[in-house]
Write a protein that holds these residues in place. Structure first.
Motif, mmCIF file in Angstrom:
data_model
loop_
_atom_site.group_PDB
_atom_site.id
_atom_site.type_symbol
_atom_site.label_atom_id
_atom_site.label_comp_id
_atom_site.label_asym_id
_atom_site.label_seq_id
_atom_site.Cartn_x
_atom_site.Cartn_y
_atom_site.Cartn_z
ATOM 1 N N GLY A 24 0.845 -1.185 0.000
ATOM 2 C CA GLY A 24 0.000 0.000 0.000
ATOM 3 C C GLY A 24 0.881 1.235 0.000
ATOM 4 O O GLY A 24 2.075 1.169 -0.307
ATOM 5 N N ALA A 25 0.307 2.352 0.381
ATOM 6 C CA ALA A 25 1.043 3.623 0.357
ATOM 7 C C ALA A 25 2.316 3.562 1.186
ATOM 8 O O ALA A 25 3.385 3.981 0.728
ATOM 9 C CB ALA A 25 0.136 4.748 0.845
ATOM 10 N N ALA A 26 2.234 3.043 2.398
ATOM 11 C CA ALA A 26 3.415 3.009 3.273
ATOM 12 C C ALA A 26 4.453 2.019 2.766
ATOM 13 O O ALA A 26 5.647 2.332 2.724
ATOM 14 C CB ALA A 26 3.000 2.666 4.702
ATOM 15 N N GLY A 27 4.022 0.825 2.382
ATOM 16 C CA GLY A 27 4.965 -0.190 1.925
ATOM 17 C C GLY A 27 5.697 0.212 0.657
ATOM 18 O O GLY A 27 6.920 0.051 0.553
ATOM 19 N N ILE A 28 4.969 0.739 -0.303
ATOM 20 C CA ILE A 28 5.600 1.178 -1.554
ATOM 21 C C ILE A 28 6.561 2.332 -1.283
ATOM 22 O O ILE A 28 7.677 2.360 -1.815
ATOM 23 C CB ILE A 28 4.537 1.567 -2.601
ATOM 24 C CG1 ILE A 28 3.776 0.318 -3.063
ATOM 25 C CG2 ILE A 28 5.173 2.279 -3.786
ATOM 26 C CD1 ILE A 28 2.569 0.624 -3.937
ATOM 27 N N THR A 29 6.154 3.277 -0.445
ATOM 28 C CA THR A 29 7.032 4.407 -0.114
ATOM 29 C C THR A 29 8.309 3.924 0.544
ATOM 30 O O THR A 29 9.416 4.364 0.192
ATOM 31 C CB THR A 29 6.299 5.414 0.798
ATOM 32 O OG1 THR A 29 5.146 5.895 0.102
ATOM 33 C CG2 THR A 29 7.205 6.576 1.166
ATOM 34 N N LEU A 30 8.189 3.017 1.500
ATOM 35 C CA LEU A 30 9.375 2.490 2.175
ATOM 36 C C LEU A 30 10.289 1.766 1.185
ATOM 37 O O LEU A 30 11.508 1.953 1.199
ATOM 38 C CB LEU A 30 8.958 1.547 3.302
ATOM 39 C CG LEU A 30 10.080 0.975 4.154
ATOM 40 C CD1 LEU A 30 10.960 2.065 4.744
ATOM 41 C CD2 LEU A 30 9.497 0.097 5.252
ATOM 42 N N ALA A 31 9.717 0.952 0.301
ATOM 43 C CA ALA A 31 10.522 0.245 -0.701
ATOM 44 C C ALA A 31 11.244 1.239 -1.618
ATOM 45 O O ALA A 31 12.429 1.050 -1.934
ATOM 46 C CB ALA A 31 9.639 -0.697 -1.521
ATOM 47 N N LEU A 32 10.560 2.283 -2.040
ATOM 48 C CA LEU A 32 11.195 3.294 -2.887
ATOM 49 C C LEU A 32 12.316 4.023 -2.156
ATOM 50 O O LEU A 32 13.352 4.327 -2.737
ATOM 51 C CB LEU A 32 10.156 4.301 -3.387
ATOM 52 C CG LEU A 32 9.168 3.776 -4.426
ATOM 53 C CD1 LEU A 32 8.055 4.797 -4.668
ATOM 54 C CD2 LEU A 32 9.871 3.415 -5.718
ATOM 55 N N GLU A 33 12.105 4.295 -0.873
ATOM 56 C CA GLU A 33 13.136 4.972 -0.080
ATOM 57 C C GLU A 33 14.377 4.099 0.081
ATOM 58 O O GLU A 33 15.493 4.602 0.162
ATOM 59 C CB GLU A 33 12.585 5.365 1.292
ATOM 60 C CG GLU A 33 11.570 6.496 1.237
ATOM 61 C CD GLU A 33 12.178 7.814 0.783
ATOM 62 O OE1 GLU A 33 13.174 8.249 1.381
ATOM 63 O OE2 GLU A 33 11.649 8.394 -0.181
ATOM 64 N N LEU A 34 14.190 2.783 0.145
ATOM 65 C CA LEU A 34 15.323 1.867 0.316
ATOM 66 C C LEU A 34 16.001 1.497 -0.999
ATOM 67 O O LEU A 34 17.116 0.986 -1.001
ATOM 68 C CB LEU A 34 14.864 0.599 1.049
ATOM 69 C CG LEU A 34 14.458 0.801 2.503
ATOM 70 C CD1 LEU A 34 13.852 -0.474 3.066
ATOM 71 C CD2 LEU A 34 15.633 1.260 3.339
ATOM 72 N N ALA A 35 15.328 1.758 -2.111
ATOM 73 C CA ALA A 35 15.912 1.454 -3.420
ATOM 74 C C ALA A 35 17.211 2.232 -3.584
ATOM 75 O O ALA A 35 17.303 3.405 -3.248
ATOM 76 C CB ALA A 35 14.931 1.821 -4.532
ATOM 77 N N GLY A 36 18.227 1.567 -4.070
ATOM 78 C CA GLY A 36 19.503 2.222 -4.306
ATOM 79 C C GLY A 36 20.377 2.349 -3.070
ATOM 80 O O GLY A 36 21.427 2.990 -3.125
ATOM 81 N N THR A 37 19.969 1.749 -1.954
ATOM 82 C CA THR A 37 20.776 1.830 -0.731
ATOM 83 C C THR A 37 21.779 0.692 -0.633
ATOM 84 O O THR A 37 22.592 0.671 0.287
ATOM 85 C CB THR A 37 19.889 1.788 0.526
ATOM 86 O OG1 THR A 37 19.221 0.517 0.584
ATOM 87 C CG2 THR A 37 18.883 2.922 0.540
ATOM 88 N N GLY A 38 21.695 -0.262 -1.561
ATOM 89 C CA GLY A 38 22.568 -1.431 -1.493
ATOM 90 C C GLY A 38 21.922 -2.599 -0.780
ATOM 91 O O GLY A 38 22.461 -3.704 -0.785
ATOM 92 N N LEU A 39 20.777 -2.369 -0.166
ATOM 93 C CA LEU A 39 20.042 -3.451 0.486
ATOM 94 C C LEU A 39 19.160 -4.157 -0.539
ATOM 95 O O LEU A 39 18.619 -3.520 -1.441
ATOM 96 C CB LEU A 39 19.152 -2.894 1.602
ATOM 97 C CG LEU A 39 19.843 -2.245 2.788
ATOM 98 C CD1 LEU A 39 18.809 -1.529 3.661
ATOM 99 C CD2 LEU A 39 20.586 -3.294 3.596
ATOM 100 N N SER A 40 19.003 -5.464 -0.370
ATOM 101 C CA SER A 40 18.016 -6.154 -1.190
ATOM 102 C C SER A 40 16.677 -6.030 -0.470
ATOM 103 O O SER A 40 16.581 -6.231 0.738
ATOM 104 C CB SER A 40 18.395 -7.620 -1.405
ATOM 105 O OG SER A 40 18.434 -8.311 -0.176
#
Length: 147
Positions: A24-40
């Motif tokens: 949902g809104a929170a999960g997608i936002t969190l995933a986008l924020e973590l994208a490119g951090t080196g974490l899978s």
């Protein structure tokens, strides 16, 4: 990449640094924020890209008084995008009182206050495409308004 878990082999496991439950809104936002951090990052959602009757039935329930609140299956969505796929809502910041404990509600109150959250509101508005963080008539309008 979007994969459908129903296409995974029986007993197949997925390895990830971070697993986010709910797209949902929170999960997608969190995933986008973590994208490119080196974490899978693995974002899992019980539904698919469109509404699915069988999955949506998982939200079926009852409320004591439907005049006060609808049953959850009427306003919640189990699918990619979550309830924002049907949300016509509004975005407003919380008030200071929203963080305070209530004597009639056990375990109420937040471990933070409004001042702690305040710096994050402008960015949240941008993510939600809710315009500028302007929530008073004096700030939101360019012209003087009548009292």
């Amino acid at each position: 990449m979007i994969d459908d878990a129903s296409e995974l082999g029986a007993g197949q496991s997925l390895d990830t640094d971070v697993c986010i439950v709910g797209a949902g809104a929170a999960g997608i936002t969190l995933a986008l924020e973590l994208a490119g951090t080196g974490l899978s990052v693995l974002l899992v959602e019980s539904g698919g890209m469109e509404a699915e009757e069988a999955v949506q039935k998982l939200y079926e329930g009852a409320v004591t008084d439907e005049r006060m609140h609808s049953a959850p299956h009427r306003y919640r969505q189990r699918r990619f995008g979550g309830s924002t796929t049907i949300w016509g809502g509004r975005c407003v910041p919380l008030d200071a009182i929203d963080f305070e404990p209530r004597d009639y509600l056990s375990a109420s109150g937040w471990p933070i206050d409004l001042e702690t959250l305040q710096p994050f509101y402008p960015r949240a508005n941008r993510i939600c495409e809710a315009g500028e963080f302007q929530y008073s008539a004096a700030q939101a309008f360019d012209r003087p308004l009548k009292p």
